[in-house]
Design an enzyme around this catalytic site. Structure first.
Site, PDB file in Angstrom:
ATOM      1  CB  SER A 176      -2.462  -9.143   1.262  1.00 36.42           C
ATOM      2  OG  SER A 176      -3.312  -9.943   2.046  1.00 36.42           O
ATOM      3  CG  LEU A 217      -4.844  -4.837   8.326  1.00 36.79           C
ATOM      4  CD1 LEU A 217      -4.187  -4.608   9.689  1.00 36.79           C
ATOM      5  CD2 LEU A 217      -6.352  -4.619   8.414  1.00 36.79           C
ATOM      6  CG  ASP A 244       3.135  -7.326  -0.563  1.00 32.83           C
ATOM      7  OD1 ASP A 244       2.256  -6.971   0.245  1.00 32.83           O
ATOM      8  OD2 ASP A 244       3.594  -8.497  -0.618  1.00 32.83           O
ATOM      9  CG  ASP A 252      12.402  -9.210   2.117  1.00 39.92           C
ATOM     10  OD1 ASP A 252      11.957  -8.646   3.130  1.00 39.92           O
ATOM     11  OD2 ASP A 252      12.861 -10.363   2.124  1.00 39.92           O
ATOM     12  CB  SER A 289      -0.545  -6.453  16.997  1.00 34.72           C
ATOM     13  OG  SER A 289      -1.423  -7.429  17.538  1.00 34.72           O
ATOM     14  CE1 TYR A 333       2.141 -10.125  14.650  1.00 37.94           C
ATOM     15  CE2 TYR A 333       0.558 -10.198  16.452  1.00 37.94           C
ATOM     16  CZ  TYR A 333       0.920  -9.763  15.189  1.00 37.94           C
ATOM     17  OH  TYR A 333       0.066  -8.968  14.463  1.00 37.94           O
ATOM     18  CE  LYS A 390       2.775  -6.675  14.244  1.00 39.39           C
ATOM     19  NZ  LYS A 390       2.914  -5.850  13.028  1.00 39.39           N
ATOM     20  CG  PHE A 417      -8.765  -5.515  11.287  1.00 36.78           C
ATOM     21  CD1 PHE A 417      -8.438  -5.174  12.593  1.00 36.78           C
ATOM     22  CD2 PHE A 417      -9.468  -4.604  10.523  1.00 36.78           C
ATOM     23  CE1 PHE A 417      -8.790  -3.945  13.116  1.00 36.78           C
ATOM     24  CE2 PHE A 417      -9.818  -3.366  11.028  1.00 36.78           C
ATOM     25  CZ  PHE A 417      -9.481  -3.036  12.328  1.00 36.78           C
TER      26      PHE A 417
HETATM   27  N1  LIG Z   1      -5.336  -9.075  10.530  1.00 39.23           N
HETATM   28  C1  LIG Z   1      -5.302  -8.829  11.822  1.00 39.23           C
HETATM   29  O1  LIG Z   1      -6.219  -9.182  12.566  1.00 39.23           O
HETATM   30  C2  LIG Z   1      -4.149  -8.074  12.422  1.00 39.23           C
HETATM   31  C3  LIG Z   1      -4.213  -7.736  13.785  1.00 39.23           C
HETATM   32  C4  LIG Z   1      -3.179  -7.041  14.378  1.00 39.23           C
HETATM   33  C5  LIG Z   1      -2.075  -6.679  13.622  1.00 39.23           C
HETATM   34  N2  LIG Z   1      -2.015  -7.030  12.297  1.00 39.23           N
HETATM   35  C6  LIG Z   1      -0.808  -6.629  11.568  1.00 39.23           C
HETATM   36  O2  LIG Z   1      -1.176  -5.920  10.415  1.00 39.23           O
HETATM   37  C7  LIG Z   1      -0.210  -6.125   9.393  1.00 39.23           C
HETATM   38  C8  LIG Z   1      -0.924  -6.545   8.126  1.00 39.23           C
HETATM   39  O3  LIG Z   1      -1.619  -7.756   8.396  1.00 39.23           O
HETATM   40  P1  LIG Z   1      -2.698  -8.361   7.398  1.00 39.23           P
HETATM   41  O4  LIG Z   1      -3.698  -9.038   8.247  1.00 39.23           O
HETATM   42  O5  LIG Z   1      -3.103  -7.341   6.420  1.00 39.23           O
HETATM   43  O6  LIG Z   1      -1.791  -9.505   6.721  1.00 39.23           O
HETATM   44  P2  LIG Z   1      -1.756 -10.063   5.222  1.00 39.23           P
HETATM   45  O7  LIG Z   1      -1.052 -11.366   5.330  1.00 39.23           O
HETATM   46  O8  LIG Z   1      -3.098  -9.992   4.594  1.00 39.23           O
HETATM   47  O9  LIG Z   1      -0.810  -9.005   4.472  1.00 39.23           O
HETATM   48  C9  LIG Z   1       0.549  -8.879   4.773  1.00 39.23           C
HETATM   49  C10 LIG Z   1       1.275  -8.479   3.507  1.00 39.23           C
HETATM   50  O10 LIG Z   1       2.662  -8.290   3.843  1.00 39.23           O
HETATM   51  C11 LIG Z   1       3.453  -8.816   2.786  1.00 39.23           C
HETATM   52  N3  LIG Z   1       4.776  -9.161   3.277  1.00 39.23           N
HETATM   53  C12 LIG Z   1       5.095 -10.151   4.173  1.00 39.23           C
HETATM   54  N4  LIG Z   1       6.425 -10.181   4.341  1.00 39.23           N
HETATM   55  C13 LIG Z   1       6.959  -9.208   3.563  1.00 39.23           C
HETATM   56  C14 LIG Z   1       8.284  -8.744   3.316  1.00 39.23           C
HETATM   57  N5  LIG Z   1       9.344  -9.319   3.905  1.00 39.23           N
HETATM   58  N6  LIG Z   1       8.464  -7.708   2.463  1.00 39.23           N
HETATM   59  C15 LIG Z   1       7.399  -7.130   1.843  1.00 39.23           C
HETATM   60  N7  LIG Z   1       6.122  -7.533   2.028  1.00 39.23           N
HETATM   61  C16 LIG Z   1       5.910  -8.548   2.880  1.00 39.23           C
HETATM   62  C17 LIG Z   1       2.664 -10.052   2.332  1.00 39.23           C
HETATM   63  O11 LIG Z   1       3.069 -10.463   1.020  1.00 39.23           O
HETATM   64  C18 LIG Z   1       1.223  -9.556   2.407  1.00 39.23           C
HETATM   65  O12 LIG Z   1       0.823  -8.989   1.177  1.00 39.23           O
HETATM   66  C19 LIG Z   1       0.793  -7.146   9.955  1.00 39.23           C
HETATM   67  O13 LIG Z   1       1.895  -6.453  10.470  1.00 39.23           O
HETATM   68  C20 LIG Z   1       0.008  -7.808  11.076  1.00 39.23           C
HETATM   69  O14 LIG Z   1       0.873  -8.279  12.078  1.00 39.23           O
HETATM   70  C21 LIG Z   1      -3.015  -7.710  11.687  1.00 39.23           C
END
Ligand SMILES: NC(=O)c1ccc[n+]([C@@H]2O[C@H](COP(=O)([O-])OP(=O)(O)OC[C@H]3O[C@@H](n4cnc5c(N)ncnc54)[C@H](O)[C@@H]3O)[C@@H](O)[C@H]2O)c1
Length: 253
Positions: free
Chosen positions: A15, A17, A36, A57, A146, A159, A163, A192
């Site tokens: 999913s 990023l 994932d 996991d 983040s 959070y 981070k 994002f």
């Molecule tokens: N989207 C944003 O604006 C943003 C901003 C800053 C930081 N981030 C960080 O970027 C990263 C990705 O975020 P995203 O927005 O793509 O989120 P998302 O929810 O789209 O994707 C996260 C993925 O991680 C997987 N996941 C969760 N727990 C897991 C585990 N225990 N083992 C294996 N897989 C696991 C989920 O199944 C999912 O596919 C995260 O660490 C988030 O904190 C995101």
């Protein structure tokens, strides 16, 4: 580093990023292992990028070893990108004065910090066994922090702590791994447009986009994937945390 013909592992690759990173690395010719806990999503992205997947996991060390072993079997493992993670909202004390839930705090540290640690350490061990490339480089690890590590908002205690730890691991990890020619960087994304933010109502997403300095919109996950590729290519980048955020500085709330 030339990615063509190398193997890469992307956690959270089902999913957001992570999926965008899997696409970007595959477009450069890397064989990507999508790791994932969401098996269906991991399989779909792996199929799309003609790569492999492991459903597991990141907080479970054995799952991480399995994923790294599988990625290494697909070619010389040169890259690990940690995108698995999530957020949590909770104040130090709530409106009634009740302290932040310990279980929630632990859950976020386990996922965002220990998950990153598990994959980084195991991937580094595998990458260290590969033959060195030009400049003695063997590979690169990219972790996802983040902007909340620097501009933590109200309700981001757990959070931001997690981070902040990802940020703080960057330099010592880069120093530890310099002897084996592995670079370590972190990207600190701003806001994002991923399923994580898609949970918010459109109105709120629009308002968040407008809060960005320039361009006034949410980040496109493909831009995250592009930065990962740039990091791989530019071998002089090391031990640094790169904000990818359109210049945003988060306000208290
Ligand atoms: N989207 C944003 O604006 C943003 C901003 C800053 C930081 N981030 C960080 O970027 C990263 C990705 O975020 P995203 O927005 O793509 O989120 P998302 O929810 O789209 O994707 C996260 C993925 O991680 C997987 N996941 C969760 N727990 C897991 C585990 N225990 N083992 C294996 N897989 C696991 C989920 O199944 C999912 O596919 C995260 O660490 C988030 O904190 C995101």
């Amino acid at each position: 580093m030339e990615l063509h013909g190398t193997s890469a592992i992307v956690t959270g690759g089902a999913s957001g990023l992570g999926a965008a990173t899997a696409r970007a690395l595959a477009a450069e010719g890397a064989r990507v292992t999508v790791f994932d806990k969401n098996e269906e999503g991991a399989k779909a992205v792996a199929e799309e990028v003609a790569g492999d997947y492991v459903a597991g996991d990141v907080t479970v060390a054995d799952d991480c070893q399995l994923a790294v072993d599988q990625a290494s079997a697909g070619g010389n493992l040169r890259m690990a990108v940690n995108c698995a993670g999530t957020g949590w909202i909770g104040r130090v004390i709530n409106r009634d004065g009740v302290p932040h839930d310990l279980g929630a705090f632990e859950f976020i540290q386990r996922l965002n910090v220990i998950g990153t640690f598990n994959v980084m350490t195991r991937a580094a061990s595998a990458i260290a066994r590969t033959e060195p490339l030009a400049d003695g480089e063997r590979g690169v690890i990219v972790n996802t922090a983040s902007v909340a590590a620097f501009d933590g908002q109200i309700g981001q205690l757990a959070y931001s702590a997690s981070k902040g730890a990802v940020v703080a691991m960057t330099l010592p990890a880069a120093r530890d791994l310099s002897v084996v020619g592995i670079r370590v960087l972190a990207i600190a994304p701003g806001l994002f447009d991923t399923p994580l933010l898609a949970m918010l109502p459109e109105e709120q997403r629009e308002a968040l986009g407008k809060s960005v300095l320039f361009p006034k919109r949410l980040g496109d996950p493909a831009q995250y994937g592009r930065l990962v590729v740039d990091i791989a290519r530019n071998t002089y980048l090391n031990g640094e945390v790169i904000r990818l955020d359109g210049g945003i500085r988060m306000q208290p709330k």
